[in-house]
Enzyme design. Structure first.
Site, PDB file in Angstrom:
ATOM      1  N   ALA A 265      26.005  47.332  45.552  1.00  0.00           N
ATOM      2  CA  ALA A 265      25.073  47.136  46.659  1.00  0.00           C
ATOM      3  C   ALA A 265      25.630  46.074  47.589  1.00  0.00           C
ATOM      4  CB  ALA A 265      23.707  46.698  46.141  1.00  0.00           C
ATOM      5  N   GLU A 301      21.176  40.892  45.278  1.00  0.00           N
ATOM      6  CA  GLU A 301      21.345  41.077  46.728  1.00  0.00           C
ATOM      7  C   GLU A 301      20.319  40.251  47.487  1.00  0.00           C
ATOM      8  OE1 GLU A 301      24.067  42.400  47.354  1.00  0.00           O
ATOM      9  OE2 GLU A 301      24.369  43.379  45.423  1.00  0.00           O
ATOM     10  N   GLU A 323      29.550  34.668  45.316  1.00  0.00           N
ATOM     11  CA  GLU A 323      29.352  35.621  44.222  1.00  0.00           C
ATOM     12  C   GLU A 323      29.123  34.941  42.872  1.00  0.00           C
ATOM     13  OE1 GLU A 323      28.489  38.395  44.842  1.00  0.00           O
ATOM     14  OE2 GLU A 323      29.309  38.850  46.823  1.00  0.00           O
TER      15      GLU A 323
HETATM   16  N1  ARG Z   1      28.762  41.442  48.283  1.00  0.00           N
HETATM   17  C1  ARG Z   1      28.493  42.596  47.487  1.00  0.00           C
HETATM   18  C2  ARG Z   1      27.791  42.088  46.257  1.00  0.00           C
HETATM   19  O1  ARG Z   1      28.315  41.518  45.376  1.00  0.00           O
HETATM   20  C3  ARG Z   1      29.709  43.356  47.094  1.00  0.00           C
HETATM   21  C4  ARG Z   1      30.445  44.011  48.209  1.00  0.00           C
HETATM   22  C5  ARG Z   1      31.831  44.307  47.833  1.00  0.00           C
HETATM   23  N2  ARG Z   1      32.434  45.227  48.680  1.00  0.00           N
HETATM   24  C6  ARG Z   1      33.756  45.499  48.673  1.00  0.00           C
HETATM   25  N3  ARG Z   1      34.169  46.420  49.460  1.00  0.00           N
HETATM   26  N4  ARG Z   1      34.605  44.871  47.964  1.00  0.00           N
HETATM   27  O2  ARG Z   1      26.639  42.114  46.164  1.00  0.00           O
HETATM   28 ZN    ZN Z   2      27.148  39.646  45.375  1.00  0.00          ZN
END
Ligand code: ARG
Ligand code: ZN
Length: 882
Positions: A265, A301, A323
């Site tokens: 997501a 999210e 993250e």
């Molecule tokens: N920010 C998103 C999450 O951890 C992940 C997105 C990753 N996308 C990518 N193309 N590497 O919730």
């Molecule tokens: Zn994330």
């Protein structure tokens, strides 16, 4: 040491942007052939010199370019594959740029693309440059106004970030909406969705009294599967206010479910876009584990709104800033919603089997990497899960209160900014007064540290001594490591329970209510801790709660493990001791089998497991976790480089399972029947725990005696939910020799073929079956009408399931498993490089597998020689071959 590979980006080369974009206006004209985008960027030069503006852009057709409404002549700019370079700009100006893109042809699922009939976007990390020319880097933050024109019949719903300003009808059955997001944001948080969608709506009143409209948009087929995610969202919003003091900041929050999505997501400001597998739920199609995953991802999210959006990353090397912290936050949330110990056990199991393997492989990198070729390859377990462990250690070192003060300071100090991991650490230090100087090595050094513990007891002096040493294996580019700061939570177990722990020379601590638990700080290569007043020879209870992401070495004898397992005060240690015991017994059986002897499974293990089952006072969820033997991947990883024999591991583990099943058969049967219930399905802790244990009993019973497969057939016929149905089907399928599984699988498909998420589980189950026909079956299923190489969920289920969850078949001695994987990767390299690259992970572990190294390397070599390798695949393949 810097290597000179072309295309490598280095953290040390970071430079602040030379231009700012204060405002961004985008006007999309969505069409069936192509999409025309006109952007207006309000630029401001941020450096004194007249430097050229270098905008990122890929796969764009440039139609028009003007500065302050004056068309630019061709000599004033240059277009390359990756950039638009504009010379001699005024210090402040408006750049207007018209481009054409083809979302319909975009199979990379990055940028603007189509999923079924809907348009959607995925911009993190660097997808925005496939939408328009831009400073596509997270430290350029801008206020976005987005206008979308589209056919009103096909795309009645048009969404973007922020607030809806207006909606108007246009000629030719087209319509237009305009969205405005008042919060400056980097391009990676931009989102657009257009489609014929339905939604459910709810509302949430924030602690500050703001009424927020919450909506979940889905394709009409899925409108009945949104309620659980909506509840999870409201729980997340409340929890973040209560635990982190974070409130939502707009009047609207939208979630959209999309069937074609690379990751789980994405936290786009006020418009989260989800892989439908991570948001849609219904008891008919979703397992208990699925429900828990959805709750965690919805929370994750949502939590990004603060840890990621309000405060974002300066550059992608800082990815763990958002993250790692957000995974820590979602894990705390899940712990508060359910059982803390169970959540911890699940997370640690995953970390130890998958992240430790990453740390021990060719792609090992620090939580804050120093270089990359393709940033998409660094959305890893190390950045996410180990990053979260690092935040957890800060929490442990500071204590809950100071940690919260540090978090508050971080958010207030950096609100609206793009910052670094260092800024996070400084806020934690400033709020707590704690020095995290040496602790910073966790961000800079790769590899899993090993904590080695030896002990001795002096009965006369009543002292107990722990000798603790640490080391960390070399990783690519880092031969030598400096000592880490490792919080070692521990206790001492005596005959009647946990003993007081008091270090020699230390005053008893009257502040803590628990004198049987403490955290030792390991910060040198070698340290000694002497405990006094220890009246009996204790069993050490070490690394409680998994207080640090390290491998623990201590020479436990099996009696000690049994004692810890049944009586230690720490739930995690009880589980972990069971795992260690099982590991020892499985290795012993492996040794017996490899010598051609009959397996003799230590009755200590079967007895301990039987007692767990007999004790009905224990939390069934914990018993289920404790009964789960270490996975084959973890056993291979534990064997070490050049020592993992997949077939032997599989046979030994199965043999141990069978022995436990046989020894505990009566109590397994009793619990299996006793845990049955005809309550209406609910995805709540108490029910989930019961189903988990019951299905684990079923699994052991089937291993003990094929006659019990009848129970699985009955359960399959009568199950009222997907958890029990799939568990029964899996039990039959995993005993392919004894069970009739083809008909049940065919029936299952007939019953559920209209639910794509269930079809994925059906594919995955068949991919993971250990029977000898697996590889041919997987090749066959790749031709099935429901399989689609362009859909990441299908690829992950079938091909990822085969390579990741079917060790004996993936590692077939003839190399056919590796060939299958490499064939798929070669195809995906041009269709969807991100998915291609992710699928490579099992091949990168080649060093571990005895007798398979040449075959595995051979496939990597074959891939390396492909023409037009994407940077994603190139990076993993070349680093794996080094
Ligand atoms: N920010 C998103 C999450 O951890 C992940 C997105 C990753 N996308 C990518 N193309 N590497 O919730
Ligand atoms: Zn994330």
């Amino acid at each position: 040491m810097r290597d000179a590979t072309p295309g490598t980006v280095f953290l040390e080369d970071y430079q602040a942007p030379s231009y700012l974009i204060n405002r961004t206006e985008l006007h999309f004209e969505l069409g069936e052939e192509d999409t025309i985008l006109t952007s207006r960027l309000y630029l401001l030069r941020a450096v004194p010199d007249d430097v050229p503006l270098q905008l990122h852009g890929q796969e764009l057709e440039l139609l028009q370019l003007s500065v302050d409404n004056e068309p630019l002549d061709a000599a004033a700019y240059q277009v390359t594959d990756d950039y638009l370079l504009i010379h001699k700009l005024p210090e402040q100006c408006v750049l207007t740029c018209k481009t054409r893109i083809k979302p319909q042809d975009n199979s990379s699922l990055e940028g603007l693309y189509k999923s079924h009939s809907m348009f959607c976007t995925q911009c993190e990390a660097e997808g925005f440059r496939k939408i328009t020319y831009y400073l596509d880097r997270p430290d350029v933050m801008s206020v976005f106004t987005v206008t979308i024109d589209a056919d009103a019949g096909r795309y009645p719903v048009l969404l973007s970030n922020g607030n809806l300003l207006e909606a108007t009808a246009l000629d030719n059955n087209r319509h237009r909406v305009q969205w405005h997001d008042p919060f400056p944001k980097p391009s990676y948080l931009f989102a657009l969705v257009a489609g014929d969608l339905q939604h459910i709506e709810d509302s949430f009143r924030t602690a500050g009294g703001r009424d927020v409209t919450l909506r979940i948009y889905v394709e009409p087929k899925d409108i009945g599967k949104c309620d659980y995610a909506m509840d999870a969202l409201k729980r997340s919003m409340r929890w973040d206010e209560e635990v982190f003091g974070r409130e939502y900041d707009l009047d609207i929050f939208n979630i959209v479910a999309v069937d074609d999505f690379n990751m789980g997501a994405m936290e786009n400001k006020s418009l989260n876009i989800f892989n439908s597998s991570c948001v849609l739920a219904h008891p008919d199609i979703t397992t208990d584990a699925g429900y828990q995953r959805i709750e965690a991802i919805v929370a994750h999210e949502y939590f990004h709104n603060w840890s990621g959006n309000r405060v974002t990353c300066r550059d992608w090397f800082q990815l763990s800033l958002k993250e790692g912290f957000t995974v820590f936050r979602d894990a705390e949330f899940s712990s508060d919603m359910g059982s803390r110990t169970v959540k911890r056990v699940e997370d640690v199991s995953m970390l130890r089997s998958a992240q430790f393997a990453e740390d021990a492989g060719p792609m090992a990198h620090p939580v804050r990497p120093e270089s990359y070729i393709e940033i998409n390859n660094f959305y890893t377990l190390t950045v996410y899960e180990k990053g979260a462990e690092v935040v957890r250690m800060i929490h442990t070192l500071l204590g809950a209160e100071k940690f919260r003060a540090g978090s508050d300071l971080y958010f207030s100090r950096h609100d609206g900014q793009a910052v670094t991991c260092e800024d996070f650490l400084l806020a934690m230090e400033d709020a707590s007064g704690m020095d995290l100087g040496q602790f910073r090595r966790w961000y800079a050094q790769a590899g899993t540290p090993v904590l080695s513990v030896a002990d001795s007891y002096d009965a006369e002096a009543q002292t107990y001594t722990l000798e603790v040493s640490q080391r960390c294996p070399a990783t690519p580019g880092q031969a030598e490591k400096q000592p880490f700061v490792i919080p070692l939570a521990m206790g001492l177990l005596g005959d009647a329970g946990n003993l007081p722990v008091k270090l020699a020379g230390e005053e008893p601590d009257h502040d803590t209510d628990d004198n049987t638990h403490r955290v030792l700080i390991i910060d040198r290569e070698q340290q000694q801790f002497v405990f006094e007043g220890v009246q009996e020879h204790p069993v050490p209870s070490l690394l409680r709660g998994f207080s640090a992401p390290v491998r623990l070495e201590y020479n436990y004898d099996r009696d000690a493990l049994c004692q810890l397992m049944s009586r230690d005060g720490d739930g995690f240690v009880r589980w972990d001791s069971g795992q260690t015991l099982a590991l020892q017994v499985i290795s012993e059986v492996q040794a017996q089998l490899s010598r051609g002897e009959a397996a003799a499974v230590d009755p200590l293990l079967t007895g301990a497991f039987t007692r767990l089952l007999e004790d009905e006072s224990l939390d069934p969820a914990m018993v289920a976790e404790m009964l789960a033997l270490p996975g084959e991947g973890y056993l291979a990883e534990q064997a070490g480089e050049g020592a993992a024999d997949v077939d032997l591991i599989h046979r030994a583990r199965q043999r141990v399972k069978q022995a436990i099943g046989e020894a505990a058969e009566q109590v397994l049967l009793a619990r299996y029947h006793g845990l049955a219930s005809d309550e209406a399905y609910q995805p709540v802790g108490e029910q989930i725990a019961r189903r988990a244990l019951r299905n684990s009993c079923l699994d052991y019973l089937a291993c003990a005696n094929p006659a019990h497969l009848a129970l699985a057939s009955e359960q399959l016929a009568s199950a009222g939910n997907m958890t029990d149905r799939l568990a029964a089907l899996k039990t039959l399928a995993f005993h392919a020799e004894e069970a009739d599984w083809t008909q049940p699988l065919a029936d299952f498909y007939q019953d559920w073929r209209h639910e794509t998420l269930v079809v994925n589980q059906w594919l995955q189950l068949q991919a993971a079956m250990p029977d000898a026909g697996a590889l041919e079956r997987v090749r066959g299923l790749m031709e099935h009408p429901d399989f689609d190489l362009r859909n990441p969920n299908k690829v992950r289920s079938l091909v990822g399931g085969f390579a990741g969850q079917n060790p004996v078949n993936f590692h077939r001695a003839d190399g056919a498993g590796y060939r299958l994987l490499a064939d798929v990767i070669a195809q995906l390299n041009s269709i969807n490089p991100q998915i291609a690259s992710r699928l490579l992970a099992p091949l990168t572990r080649w060093r571990f597998y005895v007798g398979r190294q040449e075959l595995m390397r051979g496939e990597l070599q074959r891939l390396a020689e492909l023409p037009e390798l994407s940077p994603d695949v190139y990076e993993v393949v070349t680093k794996s071959l080094q």
